[in-house]
Design an enzyme around this catalytic site. Structure first.
Site, PDB file in Angstrom:
ATOM      1  N   GLU A  37       0.051  -6.782   6.610  1.00  0.00           N
ATOM      2  CA  GLU A  37       1.261  -7.911   6.437  1.00  0.00           C
ATOM      3  C   GLU A  37       2.662  -7.100   6.426  1.00  0.00           C
ATOM      4  O   GLU A  37       3.604  -7.411   7.014  1.00  0.00           O
ATOM      5  CB  GLU A  37       1.232  -8.336   5.241  1.00  0.00           C
ATOM      6  CG  GLU A  37       2.163  -9.739   5.017  1.00  0.00           C
ATOM      7  CD  GLU A  37       3.461  -9.221   4.628  1.00  0.00           C
ATOM      8  OE1 GLU A  37       4.533  -9.916   4.670  1.00  0.00           O
ATOM      9  OE2 GLU A  37       3.767  -8.270   3.961  1.00  0.00           O
ATOM     10  N   ASP A  81      -2.200  -4.780   2.021  1.00  0.00           N
ATOM     11  CA  ASP A  81      -1.453  -3.532   2.234  1.00  0.00           C
ATOM     12  C   ASP A  81      -0.387  -3.392   1.563  1.00  0.00           C
ATOM     13  O   ASP A  81       0.160  -4.286   1.027  1.00  0.00           O
ATOM     14  CB  ASP A  81      -1.292  -3.497   3.795  1.00  0.00           C
ATOM     15  CG  ASP A  81      -0.540  -4.635   4.281  1.00  0.00           C
ATOM     16  OD1 ASP A  81      -0.667  -5.695   3.713  1.00  0.00           O
ATOM     17  OD2 ASP A  81       0.192  -4.516   5.003  1.00  0.00           O
TER      18      ASP A  81
END
Lengths: 478, 478
Positions: free
Chosen positions: A169, A104
């Site tokens: 994350e 991400d």
């Protein structure tokens, strides 16, 4: 040092595949895997599937682990993207290395001040620009390309490889801790060493291996003065305004020298040890270069050791912005009814997340009480994670040092860093294995900022470093 | 009182045309004439043309006055929407009335918290919801409908009518002052009375005529700490952060009791006169009702007279928001590089705009110097206008009072108001004519806020009041 033959062949193969590696990164960057915005959740999941497909083609056994639902601030639930677990090889004679990365990215729009579309990879002057190019899609692809390179040159993969790639994350790694705990005796059972492949070097020249990171606590401070926005002419002077109280509370958090005013926060910070200043003084870091790179108007510390101490081993607090107030351009003479100030604290070794959260909540309510005349406030807790510190004298670190030297021909710096990765603390606590954090991107890559980029040379070297690291680890005694 | 025959016939005609009037408002609301956003400038100009077409159909002589270019904050120039001047009748035996209104609206998006699309008129429970329904498209249409009604019932228009409609009111009426000065001996030459048709009543029940308004100064306070946003983990603790300094400066502007801390501001405020408290005490205003209507968490003053004094005849300061920081939902652990705090001050009688602007700039630089360790700041000035106060004992006010009584069957309150209309001061200074401010919308119409609405009854009564006002003025001795 002499580079082993297999690596020499592999490095040549890597050099010959530059364009293809850049095309792969282009595809990855184009997927808008912004984990913090629910409207991009589908793209975030797409990014996980895209990676899974590539791993399957390399022969990995892949599983997409359901980690449940995310509860949004409005109470609704949203499916979390799965965590990708991948395994290649289970030879008991080989060591097993587990590499972590994330799929991400941070939010980005061209309106933030990017020169080009953040989700379209643009090559310019030996660099590739795009959100995620350095944090962390480029480094993740280097891991895939390293394994592929061993296969393409018909060399035996020197270790068993496991990948754990998550896609939350940038939003506090929600659900990952529980998964790691659940997989302790399955996926992680035979893992010997863990490598976290995320983060940036300190400067632009010397590659870094990180053995310590700060922790993180995100806070939402909401102040409400009415049920809807009011006209400032008609109501200004009549109602207690939410923004007035919010700026008062935000101003009470940190002083002009960057010191937190929430004094309780410092009670668990370990006093400076005599050897620390000596270690820090030796690190290749130049304050003037740093200031030029970030183009800072003013630094809080002009002394190198003080600056490193304050970004690595002392807490800091940043105010990120305000939600609910007038943030677009132009004039809007409104009294915003409900505003949420967002700030976060970076924690250090020995500080407990829960203690810091409790201190902040207590402090804000105390400041509000001191003010006497207030509107409604609510303090909510966002993403968080404890600080991490590893022993850098472990042979695992020496193997990684040799890997870097074989590629860069210089020694890496062993450093701590100011950023946070809660996954490292969790991995350390649950697996008990030695962990290194390989920082494959450069200190000026603008991760989390406008015009994020990756130097193409670092992107190529990243693949070589990962391959060399796998080789060097295979040479260690268990 | 007895309503003259011509008005009785006209009122009946108005009642029969309700649906058509609502459809006209629907068309007007659908035009996104947001003057503060350059992307909607075309729509703002479209709204002027739409109105011009309707006036031409009523027989008005219309001119669209070019008022030049707007200089945007980034230095580029943008064409200003023209000001519409319209004249119907030039009978020297009749009095000439000039009515001002505005065609632009405040920003609005459904994301701000509207229940329905702000630019689609929605009828619900006797109210019509939509941006501009009350401020000021509904009242402007009432003016057009009033003239049309005289024509449709075949009655002679009792006065010569002039309209001045601008489309930059919500953005500081840029260019209007110069136009009024230029037209002093042309458009305004034979004007006897001026009526500003904009603004809201105090409460929900008693209609109001306004004889005083506060002035207005908008400020942009920009703080810069780096050339681009930075990662708060990597750089937190190293750089002086712009947000830290901005919240400090914003917090130094106003105290918890709503008192401005820029003490210079108060030097020209006229001390409270003995009779003022008596006048204010008589006004139909209930603090508890007010608090319920705005749904305020806490009021600054619970005493009626104090509350009115502080919204009408003392300055106030509101912080509207911050541009350049993280304002979307979700977590973004960024150090914003350049942030602009926006705030405005409402000025009162005897305060000069330039003096207030100078005091604010001097004060902010002084506070910054006191802080010692700072980033770059820049204070820019936005829209502004002086306060206005008229003599409410003038026969013009009595005529307007009679007009309202003939429609509402109750006496209007003569009030001051907390909002600002720089055009009124300019009109007063340049023409020297007596001006009234007719507030045709209700105190709970949410102008400048979410779910702006107009009570259909007020919309209908507005047309009647304007018609009755034109009649009553025709009966005055010049």
């Amino acid at each position: 040092m002499t580079v082993p033959g297999v690596l020499n062949v592999l490095f040549k193969y890597v050099d010959e595949n530059k364009s293809r590696y850049i095309e792969n990164l282009r595809e990855a960057v184009a997927i808008r895997s912004i984990s913090s915005l629910e409207e991009w959740r589908d793209e975030t999941i797409k990014m996980v599937n895209w990676t899974a497909d590539r791993l399957r083609k390399l022969g990995f056994q892949v599983s997409l682990e359901n980690i449940g639902m995310q509860v949004l601030s409005n109470g609704t639930k949203l499916q979390l993207p799965p965590v990708l677990l991948a395994t290649l090889g289970n030879d008991p004679k080989k060591k097993t290395v587990c590499i972590y990365g994330h799929l991400d990215v941070q939010q980005a729009t061209i309106g933030d001040g990017w020169d080009t579309d953040p989700f379209e990879l643009v090559e310019r002057n030996g660099k590739v620009y795009g959100r995620g190019s350095a944090d962390d899609k480029g480094p993740v692809l280097s891991c895939l390309h390293a394994v592929e390179a061993f296969q393409k040159i018909n060399a035996d993969l020197p270790v068993n490889v496991k990948f754990i790639f998550e896609a939350m994350e940038e939003s506090g790694s929600i659900g990952l801790g529980e998964l790691i705990a659940r997989e302790k005796d399955r996926f992680f059972q035979n893992v010997d060493y863990i490598c976290v492949c995320d983060g940036s070097s300190l400067g632009k020249d010397v590659p870094c291996i990180v053995y310590g990171l700060r922790g993180f606590c995100f806070f939402y401070l909401t102040v409400e003065c009415a049920s809807q926005d009011l006209h400032s002419g008609i109501h200004g002077g009549a109602v207690c305004e939410a923004m007035t109280d919010l700026v008062y509370l935000l101003d009470s958090l940190v002083d002009k020298d960057g010191k937190l005013l929430i004094t309780d926060i410092y009670k668990d910070v370990i006093p400076l040890q005599p050897e620390e200043e000596t270690i820090y003084a030796k690190i290749d870091f130049n304050v003037e270069d740093y200031s030029r790179t970030v183009n800072a108007t003013k630094l809080l510390h002009n002394d190198k050791v003080k600056l490193l101490l304050n970004t690595w081993r002392y807490p800091s607090l940043s105010i990120h912005g305000i939600e609910g107030a007038h943030s677009e351009s132009g004039e809007k003479s409104v009294i915003p009814a409900k505003v949420t100030g967002k700030f976060s604290i970076r924690l250090v070794e020995n500080q407990k997340v829960e203690d810091v959260q409790a201190s902040v909540i207590k402090y804000l309510h105390k400041k509000l009480e001191e003010r006497g005349r207030a509107t409604k406030i609510k303090v909510s807790i966002g993403g968080s994670g404890a600080a991490w510190k590893e022993n850098p004298n472990h042979p695992h670190y020496s193997a990684a040092m040799r890997a870097i030297t074989s590629v860069y021909k210089i020694d890496a710096d062993l450093i701590r860093a100011g950023g946070s990765m809660s996954v490292i603390t969790t991995l350390q606590q649950i697996t008990g294995k030695n962990i290194i954090n390989l920082a494959l991107s450069s200190g000026d890559d603008n991760t989390h900022s406008q015009n994020e980029k990756m130097n193409i040379e670092n992107y190529m070297n990243g693949t070589k470093v990962i391959a060399a690291y796998l080789y060097e680890v295979s040479q260690l005694n268990k």
